[in-house]
Scaffold this motif. Structure first.
Motif, PDB file in Angstrom:
ATOM      1  N   MET A 299       0.862  -1.175   0.000  1.00  0.00           N
ATOM      2  CA  MET A 299       0.000   0.000   0.000  1.00  0.00           C
ATOM      3  C   MET A 299       0.900   1.226   0.000  1.00  0.00           C
ATOM      4  O   MET A 299       1.627   1.468   0.968  1.00  0.00           O
ATOM      5  CB  MET A 299      -0.914   0.023   1.230  1.00  0.00           C
ATOM      6  N   MET A 300       0.828   1.994  -1.077  1.00  0.00           N
ATOM      7  CA  MET A 300       1.634   3.201  -1.190  1.00  0.00           C
ATOM      8  C   MET A 300       0.767   4.416  -0.884  1.00  0.00           C
ATOM      9  O   MET A 300      -0.362   4.539  -1.363  1.00  0.00           O
ATOM     10  CB  MET A 300       2.214   3.323  -2.594  1.00  0.00           C
ATOM     11  N   ASN A 301       1.334   5.327  -0.079  1.00  0.00           N
ATOM     12  CA  ASN A 301       0.648   6.581   0.269  1.00  0.00           C
ATOM     13  C   ASN A 301      -0.722   6.327   0.900  1.00  0.00           C
ATOM     14  O   ASN A 301      -1.710   6.981   0.570  1.00  0.00           O
ATOM     15  CB  ASN A 301       0.492   7.478  -0.964  1.00  0.00           C
ATOM     16  N   THR A 329       5.327   5.702   2.045  1.00  0.00           N
ATOM     17  CA  THR A 329       4.601   6.912   1.720  1.00  0.00           C
ATOM     18  C   THR A 329       5.582   8.016   1.335  1.00  0.00           C
ATOM     19  O   THR A 329       6.742   8.017   1.775  1.00  0.00           O
ATOM     20  CB  THR A 329       3.737   7.382   2.905  1.00  0.00           C
ATOM     21  N   THR A 330       5.095   8.932   0.511  1.00  0.00           N
ATOM     22  CA  THR A 330       5.910  10.086   0.106  1.00  0.00           C
ATOM     23  C   THR A 330       5.493  11.354   0.831  1.00  0.00           C
ATOM     24  O   THR A 330       5.980  12.429   0.527  1.00  0.00           O
ATOM     25  CB  THR A 330       5.785  10.303  -1.407  1.00  0.00           C
ATOM     26  N   SER A 331       4.555  11.239   1.751  1.00  0.00           N
ATOM     27  CA  SER A 331       4.086  12.381   2.536  1.00  0.00           C
ATOM     28  C   SER A 331       4.180  12.027   4.011  1.00  0.00           C
ATOM     29  O   SER A 331       4.712  10.992   4.388  1.00  0.00           O
ATOM     30  CB  SER A 331       2.655  12.752   2.143  1.00  0.00           C
ATOM     31  N   PHE A 332       3.634  12.876   4.836  1.00  0.00           N
ATOM     32  CA  PHE A 332       3.699  12.634   6.276  1.00  0.00           C
ATOM     33  C   PHE A 332       2.839  11.434   6.633  1.00  0.00           C
ATOM     34  O   PHE A 332       1.697  11.301   6.196  1.00  0.00           O
ATOM     35  CB  PHE A 332       3.220  13.868   7.031  1.00  0.00           C
ATOM     36  N   TYR A 382      13.114   9.465   3.148  1.00  0.00           N
ATOM     37  CA  TYR A 382      13.482  10.235   1.967  1.00  0.00           C
ATOM     38  C   TYR A 382      12.653  11.505   1.805  1.00  0.00           C
ATOM     39  O   TYR A 382      13.182  12.551   1.441  1.00  0.00           O
ATOM     40  CB  TYR A 382      13.325   9.377   0.704  1.00  0.00           C
ATOM     41  N   PHE A 383      11.351  11.397   2.015  1.00  0.00           N
ATOM     42  CA  PHE A 383      10.448  12.507   1.675  1.00  0.00           C
ATOM     43  C   PHE A 383       9.856  13.162   2.912  1.00  0.00           C
ATOM     44  O   PHE A 383       8.923  13.953   2.804  1.00  0.00           O
ATOM     45  CB  PHE A 383       9.302  11.999   0.790  1.00  0.00           C
ATOM     46  N   SER A 384      10.336  12.843   4.075  1.00  0.00           N
ATOM     47  CA  SER A 384       9.762  13.400   5.293  1.00  0.00           C
ATOM     48  C   SER A 384      10.229  14.834   5.481  1.00  0.00           C
ATOM     49  O   SER A 384      11.423  15.140   5.362  1.00  0.00           O
ATOM     50  CB  SER A 384      10.156  12.555   6.507  1.00  0.00           C
ATOM     51  N   SER A 385       9.298  15.723   5.782  1.00  0.00           N
ATOM     52  CA  SER A 385       9.635  17.129   6.016  1.00  0.00           C
ATOM     53  C   SER A 385      10.231  17.364   7.395  1.00  0.00           C
ATOM     54  O   SER A 385      10.703  18.455   7.691  1.00  0.00           O
ATOM     55  CB  SER A 385       8.370  17.997   5.857  1.00  0.00           C
ATOM     56  N   HIS A 386      10.216  16.328   8.238  1.00  0.00           N
ATOM     57  CA  HIS A 386      10.728  16.469   9.600  1.00  0.00           C
ATOM     58  C   HIS A 386      12.162  15.956   9.729  1.00  0.00           C
ATOM     59  O   HIS A 386      12.673  15.819  10.830  1.00  0.00           O
ATOM     60  CB  HIS A 386       9.835  15.710  10.579  1.00  0.00           C
ATOM     61  N   VAL A 387      12.790  15.617   8.610  1.00  0.00           N
ATOM     62  CA  VAL A 387      14.178  15.157   8.659  1.00  0.00           C
ATOM     63  C   VAL A 387      15.079  16.304   9.116  1.00  0.00           C
ATOM     64  O   VAL A 387      15.034  17.414   8.586  1.00  0.00           O
ATOM     65  CB  VAL A 387      14.628  14.632   7.284  1.00  0.00           C
TER      66      VAL A 387
END
Length: 495
Positions: A299-301, A329-332, A382-387
Motif C-alpha cells: 500500500m503506497m501513500n 509513503t511520500t508524505s507525512f 526520503y520525503f519526510s519534512s521532519h528530517v
C-alpha cells in the motif's frame, strides 16, 4: 183463440223478461269477480314492489376510532352479494311449490307477475355491486397512487429508506413494481453507498455452480447499470467470489473512495492489484476481520487508521502467511508502532518490510514484531519534512542483533541514530556469515569510518553501499558504491 194467444204471449214475455233478468244477474257477477281479481293483483303488485324497493344491505361496516373512521368490507359483500339474494328467492319459490297443488297453480298464474320484480331487482343488484366495488376494485387499483407521484418525490422517499435499511436489496425489489418505480430506483444518487451481505445463501453453506453464476451475473448487472457513481462499497461475510466482486467494482466505479471487507475470506493479491490500477480515488481500505491470501501486501501513500476492537471479538485472525508488507509513503505518515503491531501481530513469516517515510515508527516497535527471519528492512526517510528536526535516536543495534543472521538489505537513510548506536549496530551485522548482507544504505546518517570499516571488510557479498550526505565521513568518499570491487577500494581510503 184470442184469449189463448194472449195468455201464450204473456207467458212468453214473462219468460223473456225472466231470461233477460237472469242474464243480467249472470253478466253482473263475472264483472264483479274480474274487478276483484284485478284489485287483488294490483295489491299484490304494490306489495311486491314494496319488497323489492327496500334498500340493500351495505357490504361494509363503519367503526369509529379516536381520530378516524375505519370502513371495513365484509366477506358477504365481496363474494356473496347479489348472488346470495337471488338464491334466497329461488329457495322461497321451492317452499311455495311444496305447499300444495293449488298454490302451485297460483304460482304458475303469477309467473308473468314475478318477471317484473326480477327486472326491477336489477337496480338493487347494481347498487350492491357498486357498494362492493368500492372495496374490491379499489384494492385492485391501490397501486395507482404510485403512478401519480412525481419521480423526484419517489426518489426522496427511497432515499430515506436507503439511509436506514441500505440500498441492497431494497432498491432491487422496488424496481420491479412498475416502470416509474424502476426509473426512480435506478437514480445514481441512491447508489452512492452500497453494502452487500448474504443475498443468495445463508452463511456457512456451500455455493452451487448455478448460485455462483447468479452472483456474478448480478454483480455485473449492478456494476453496469447502478454503480456509475458508487463511492462507498462494503462486502460482509463473503467466502467466495470476493476477488471477482472487487475487480468488477474497481473497473466500473471510477469514483470509488472507500472499500470495506468485513469477515471476508479468500481475498488475494489480484484483487488489490486491480484496485491499484483502476481505483485512483480510493483513500480508505478497511480489512476488518478479513483473511487476505498471498505473501505480498503493498500500500503506497495510505494512511491506516486504528479502529477499536469490539467487545467480545477474539483478535486471533491476522495474516499468518504474509511475507511482504509495504506501507511506504511520500508524505507525512500517521502510522505508529501500535498500528504496525496490529497488522503484523500474527505474521511470523514476514520477510520484507517497507516502511519508507513512516517517521513515527521506532526501533523498539520494530523489535517487538513477531517476525524472526526478516530479510529486507526499508526504513529510510526520503520525503519526510521532519528530517533534521527530530532528536537523536537509539535502538538500531537491537534490530541488527535480532535479524543479523537473515538480514540481506538494510535501508536507514536519514535516520538520526547516534554514532555509538550505529557503531554497535554495524558490529552485530559483522557477526553474520560473510555472504548474508548484500545492500546497505546509510545516506544522511551519522556513520563514522570506525563503524564502517568492519562491515566493508567482512561482508564480502556486499555489492551496494550508499554513503552520500554522511557528514562524519571524509569528503572524497561520500557517494554511492556499486559492485564488490568498488567497495573494496573504499576500504583503502578509510584506512
Amino acid at each position: 183463440m184470442d184469449a189463448s194467444e194472449a195468455e201464450a204471449s204473456t207467458q212468453n214475455q214473462g219468460k223473456e223478461e225472466g231470461a233477460s233478468s237472469a242474464q243480467g244477474d249472470a253478466g253482473a257477477r263475472p264483472k264483479k269477480a274480474s274487478l276483484k281479481r284485478a284489485a287483488d293483483a294490483k295489491a299484490k303488485k304494490k306489495h311486491k314492489k314494496a319488497r323489492v324497493s327496500r334498500p340493500a344491505r351495505p357490504g361494509y361496516t363503519v367503526h369509529q376510532g379516536e381520530d378516524m373512521l375505519l370502513v371495513i368490507s365484509s366477506s358477504t359483500s365481496q363474494y356473496d352479494g347479489s348472488v346470495w339474494t337471488l338464491k334466497k328467492k329461488k329457495g322461497s319459490k321451492k317452499k311455495k311449490l311444496a305447499k300444495g297443488k293449488g298454490k302451485a297453480s297460483q304460482v304458475k298464474k303469477k309467473k308473468p307477475v314475478n318477471a317484473k320484480p326480477k327486472l326491477e331487482s336489477k337496480p338493487v343488484i347494481e347498487k350492491e355491486e357498486k357498494v362492493a366495488n368500492l372495496f374490491i376494485t379499489q384494492e385492485e387499483d391501490d397501486h395507482r397512487w404510485g403512478h401519480s407521484l412525481p419521480e423526484e418525490m419517489l426518489i426522496n422517499i427511497f432515499q430515506i429508506v436507503v439511509i436506514q435499511e441500505g440500498a441492497v436489496p431494497f432498491l432491487c425489489r422496488v424496481g420491479r413494481v412498475c416502470r416509474l418505480w424502476n426509473a426512480a430506483a435506478s437514480s445514481p444518487i441512491l447508489w452512492h453507498r452500497v453494502t452487500v451481505g448474504h443475498c443468495w445463501i445463508a452463511p456457512g453453506r456451500s455455493q452451487l455452480p448455478k448460485t455462483q453464476k447468479k452472483i456474478k451475473d448480478t454483480l455485473d448487472w449492478l456494476a453496469h447499470s447502478r454503480f456509475s457513481q458508487l463511492r462507498d462499497f462494503s462486502l460482509c461475510h463473503w467466502t467466495k467470489n470476493v476477488d471477482y466482486a472487487l475487480e468488477v467494482v474497481s473497473q466500473y466505479c471510477p469514483d470509488l473512495c472507500s472499500l470495506k471487507l468485513s469477515y471476508c475470506t479468500g481475498v488475494t493479491a489480484a484483487a488489490f492489484r486491480c484496485l491499484g490500477l483502476h481505483s485512483r480515488s480510493l483513500h480508505s481500505l478497511n480489512l476488518q476481520y478479513s483473511e487476505v491470501r498471498g505473501p505480498t501486501f503493498r500500500m503506497m501513500n495510505v494512511q491506516p487508521l486504528h479502529k477499536g476492537m469490539r467487545f467480545g471479538i477474539d483478535p486471533t485472525s491476522g495474516f499468518p502467511l504474509l511475507e511482504e508488507l509495504c506501507i511506504a509513503t511520500t508524505s507525512f505518515s500517521y502510522l505508529t508502532d501500535r498500528d504496525l503491531r496490529d497488522i503484523l501481530f500474527d505474521s511470523p513469516k514476514l520477510r520484507v518490510l517497507d516502511l519508507r517515510g513512516c517517521s513515527r515508527i521506532t526501533a523498539s516497535g520494530l523489535a517487538d514484531l513477531p517476525c524472526l527471519e526478516l530479510e529486507c528492512l526499508f526504513w529510510g526517510q526520503y520525503f519526510s519534512s521532519h528530517v533534521g528536526l527530530s532528536s537523536l535516536k537509539k535502538g538500531l543495534h537491537t534490530l541488527t542483533q535480532k535479524w543479523s543472521r537473515t538480514l540481506q538489505q538494510l535501508d536507514i537513510a536519514h535516520q538520526l541514530f547516534t554514532e555509538e548506536d550505529l557503531e554497535l549496530a554495524m558490529s552485530y551485522l559483522c557477526q553474520a556469515e560473510a555472504d548474508t548482507l548484500r545492500s546497505l544504505n546509510l545516506s544522511g546518517t551519522r556513520i563514522t569510518p570506525r563503524a564502517l570499516r568492519p562491515v566493508i571488510g567482512q561482508m564480502t557479498a556486499l555489492d551496494y553501499l550508499n554513503l552520500s550526505s554522511c557528514r562524519y565521513l571524509p569528503r572524497g568518499v561520500k557517494r554511492i558504491y556499486r559492485g564488490q570491487e568498488d567497495i573494496r577500494q573504499l576500504l583503502d581510503k578509510l584506512e
